[in-house]
Design a protein around this motif. Structure first.
Motif, PDB file in Angstrom:
ATOM      1  N   VAL A  34       1.041  -1.233  -0.089  1.00  0.00           N
ATOM      2  CA  VAL A  34      -0.172  -0.280  -0.084  1.00  0.00           C
ATOM      3  C   VAL A  34       0.794   1.235  -0.060  1.00  0.00           C
ATOM      4  N   ILE A  35       0.294   2.426  -0.180  1.00  0.00           N
ATOM      5  CA  ILE A  35       1.074   3.565  -0.402  1.00  0.00           C
ATOM      6  C   ILE A  35       0.353   4.480   0.849  1.00  0.00           C
ATOM      7  N   VAL A  36       1.141   4.707   1.747  1.00  0.00           N
ATOM      8  CA  VAL A  36       0.595   5.415   3.019  1.00  0.00           C
ATOM      9  C   VAL A  36       0.891   6.859   3.028  1.00  0.00           C
ATOM     10  N   ARG A  37       0.048   7.869   3.663  1.00  0.00           N
ATOM     11  CA  ARG A  37       0.386   9.259   3.501  1.00  0.00           C
ATOM     12  C   ARG A  37       0.033   9.823   5.020  1.00  0.00           C
ATOM     13  N   VAL A  38       0.883  10.549   5.602  1.00  0.00           N
ATOM     14  CA  VAL A  38       0.409  11.109   6.856  1.00  0.00           C
ATOM     15  C   VAL A  38       0.387  12.601   6.839  1.00  0.00           C
ATOM     16  N   GLY A  39      -0.658  13.200   6.961  1.00  0.00           N
ATOM     17  CA  GLY A  39      -0.544  14.664   6.591  1.00  0.00           C
ATOM     18  C   GLY A  39      -1.098  14.953   5.143  1.00  0.00           C
ATOM     19  N   LEU A  76       1.958   8.295  15.621  1.00  0.00           N
ATOM     20  CA  LEU A  76       0.432   7.962  15.602  1.00  0.00           C
ATOM     21  C   LEU A  76       0.143   6.864  16.514  1.00  0.00           C
ATOM     22  N   ASN A  77      -1.014   6.999  17.256  1.00  0.00           N
ATOM     23  CA  ASN A  77      -1.379   6.135  18.246  1.00  0.00           C
ATOM     24  C   ASN A  77      -2.646   5.517  17.756  1.00  0.00           C
ATOM     25  N   GLU A  78      -2.971   4.206  18.551  1.00  0.00           N
ATOM     26  CA  GLU A  78      -4.345   3.650  18.509  1.00  0.00           C
ATOM     27  C   GLU A  78      -5.435   4.672  18.490  1.00  0.00           C
ATOM     28  N   GLY A  79      -6.414   4.702  17.673  1.00  0.00           N
ATOM     29  CA  GLY A  79      -7.558   5.751  17.633  1.00  0.00           C
ATOM     30  C   GLY A  79      -7.188   6.723  16.726  1.00  0.00           C
ATOM     31  N   ASP A  80      -5.854   7.133  16.398  1.00  0.00           N
ATOM     32  CA  ASP A  80      -5.571   8.003  15.246  1.00  0.00           C
ATOM     33  C   ASP A  80      -5.978   7.905  14.021  1.00  0.00           C
ATOM     34  N   TYR A  81      -5.973   8.583  12.975  1.00  0.00           N
ATOM     35  CA  TYR A  81      -6.181   8.378  11.676  1.00  0.00           C
ATOM     36  C   TYR A  81      -4.978   8.583  10.632  1.00  0.00           C
ATOM     37  N   ILE A  82      -4.693   7.902   9.621  1.00  0.00           N
ATOM     38  CA  ILE A  82      -3.738   7.954   8.838  1.00  0.00           C
ATOM     39  C   ILE A  82      -4.451   8.719   7.598  1.00  0.00           C
ATOM     40  N   THR A  83      -3.903   9.709   7.141  1.00  0.00           N
ATOM     41  CA  THR A  83      -4.441  10.758   6.204  1.00  0.00           C
ATOM     42  C   THR A  83      -5.100   9.713   4.877  1.00  0.00           C
ATOM     43  N   ASP A  84      -4.143   8.762   4.497  1.00  0.00           N
ATOM     44  CA  ASP A  84      -4.599   7.820   3.426  1.00  0.00           C
ATOM     45  C   ASP A  84      -3.878   6.633   3.234  1.00  0.00           C
TER      46      ASP A  84
END
Ligand code: FES
Length: 272
Positions: A34-39, A76-84
């Motif tokens: 997958v490709i992950v983006r934070v922010g 990031l922690n449990e409950g946080d969201y990854i942008t996509d």
């Protein structure tokens, strides 16, 4: 936005994330990433899927803090969201009954290796897994790997766990003992390069999973370009797995180091 369901610390800088991504969980196969983006302005980071639970709608990613983007994700922690989280991308691993297969995983490379080990075992192979890391705390997912392996060999650089030595020594000890039909190697580029040099010497076909810089993940931008057997290939659409004996690792290592200076500057800014 994808929610983090759980976060587990494997070692000081290595974390396992279980992330809500129901469609990816359903569609993924061994080898996919997958490709992950934070922010919103975050860099796109490719990560191979280490596992999935289609019933729960989650995928598992193992992340090591190495640069700015992976550090942001690891904060990031449990409950946080990854942008996509985009995927599954790439081609699935070619699995068949090869016979005896050696699966060599270095450091966090054991995470993308796990689904391959499971699929190889399910296809009826004799699977010998070689897990390697600098020290004991960097050997991850050992119990999960054991479940689908006929034998597990642990190699550590400092001898703090298993045998003292490099991953290649572990592989060679198997080759000298019995006939090996196929090898898979996943880990740092340098480790894969030396695994391939070794298996080439013995004429054992070897697949590697490459983790280059990626931007779009669709074959358009050229960021993940590599040379395989003298031809240009894109890791995102033609890979991430390739015949390791054909990969130009020296060129790949040079390209991967191209943004070292910028990365260091960004990291310094982040930690200020
Ligand atoms: Fe852009 Fe592969 S990531 S071509």
């Amino acid at each position: 936005m994808n929610r983090i369901i759980s976060k587990t610390r494997f070692s000081e800088k290595v974390f396992k994330f279980e992330i809500e991504a129901p469609l990816i969980a359903k569609a993924r196969k061994a080898g996919h990433f997958v490709i992950v983006r934070v922010g919103e302005k975050g860099e796109r980071m490719p990560l191979t899927i280490a596992g999935a639970d289609p019933a729960k709608g989650t995928i598992t990613l193992v992340v090591q803090e190495v640069g700015l983007s992976s550090t942001r994700l690891c904060h990031l922690n449990e409950g946080d969201y990854i942008t996509d989280v985009v995927g599954p991308l790439g081609k699935a691993t070619h699995i068949e009954k090869f016979g005896t297969v050696v699966c060599a995983g270095g450091g966090v490379g054991v995470a993308p290796m796990l689904p391959i080990i499971e699929a190889l075992k399910a296809a009826g192979n004799r699977v010998i897994s070689v897990l390697a890391g600098r020290s004991k705390e960097l050997i991850i997912l050992e119990d999960e790997v054991r479940k689908s392996s006929d034998e597990v060999i642990i190699m550590t650089d400092d001898g703090s766990y298993g045998r003292k030595g490099l991953v290649t020594e572990g592989i060679e000890s198997v080759i000298q003992r019995e006939k090996v039909d196929k090898c898979f190697a996943i880990g740092p580029a340098v480790m894969m390069k030396f695994c391939c040099l070794l298996t080439k010497k013995y004429g054992i076909p070897t697949d590697v999973s490459l983790n280059t810089i990626m931007v779009d993940g669709t074959g358009m931008c050229g960021a993940c370009r590599i040379s395989v057997g003298g031809k240009t290939r894109f890791v995102c659409v033609d890979g991430p797995e390739f015949d390791g004996h054909q990969v130009d690792f020296d060129e790949m290592l040079k390209r991967m180091g191209a943004f070292k200076k910028e990365e260091t500057e960004e990291m310094q800014r982040f930690s200020q």
